[in-house]
Design an enzyme around this catalytic site. Sequence first.
Site, short mmCIF file in Angstrom:
data_model
loop_
_atom_site.label_atom_id
_atom_site.label_comp_id
_atom_site.label_asym_id
_atom_site.label_seq_id
_atom_site.Cartn_x
_atom_site.Cartn_y
_atom_site.Cartn_z
N HIS A 12 59.52 -90.16 12.53
CA HIS A 12 60.56 -90.42 11.53
C HIS A 12 61.31 -91.66 11.98
CE1 HIS A 12 63.49 -89.23 8.43
NE2 HIS A 12 64.37 -89.81 9.22
N ILE A 13 61.46 -92.64 11.08
CA ILE A 13 62.21 -93.83 11.46
C ILE A 13 63.59 -93.78 10.82
CG2 ILE A 13 60.18 -95.26 11.86
CD1 ILE A 13 60.69 -96.64 9.17
N THR A 14 64.57 -94.29 11.58
CA THR A 14 65.94 -94.35 11.10
C THR A 14 66.67 -95.45 11.88
OG1 THR A 14 67.90 -93.01 10.58
CG2 THR A 14 66.86 -92.61 12.73
N ARG A 53 61.58 -89.76 -5.29
CA ARG A 53 61.12 -88.65 -4.46
C ARG A 53 61.86 -87.35 -4.79
NH1 ARG A 53 58.21 -90.63 0.36
NH2 ARG A 53 58.91 -88.84 1.53
N GLU A 168 52.00 -88.57 4.82
CA GLU A 168 53.26 -88.06 5.37
C GLU A 168 53.17 -86.58 5.71
OE1 GLU A 168 56.90 -89.19 3.22
OE2 GLU A 168 55.66 -90.59 2.07
#
Length: 185
Positions: A12-14, A53, A168
């Site tokens: 997960h990127i943040t 989404r 995903e």
Amino acid sequence: MSSAPANPKIYHITHVDNLPSILVDGGLISDAAMIARGGPAAAVGISSIKQRRLRLPVDCHPGTFVGDYVPFYFCPRSIMLYVIHCANHPELIYRGGQGPIIHLEADLHAAVAWANAKGRRWAFSLSNAGAAYASFRCSLSDLGEVAWAAVDSFDFRSASVKEGKQAEFLVHESFPWDLVTRIGV
């Protein structure tokens, strides 16, 4: 179909500025929950995609939508990270480069075991979960349907590679911090 890795990781990127609230929350929360509370400290995605989404169903779990899940990629070098690096997408809000972006890594099998023990729904897509044509699975026996060669590819100019690389893994509502095994910068 290809063989899934024996011990797949999820990412997960943040933005690093989001880390304090992630720790206070005890983990990651879904985009729907994040949007309901006004958004993260530093948004790095594309808001129109996040909004879409919220309406796209996860067909293997009727009544749920992609935005109800915490999203992970199967690769650390995602196409979204490339979009952030290039900073040339007209709808990209964040334009601060990759430097402050962190990768939260977890073990797929540990995530599934946790979700199953908690009665938490999970699924994975075979392409970008934010696309209307995405196909979802909710059985580890279907992991071989993921295009693992595309996931591992560094060259995603080919449409088929680009689609497969965007597969995903999704966990409904939230994902606990204690399942994060590494933070990459």
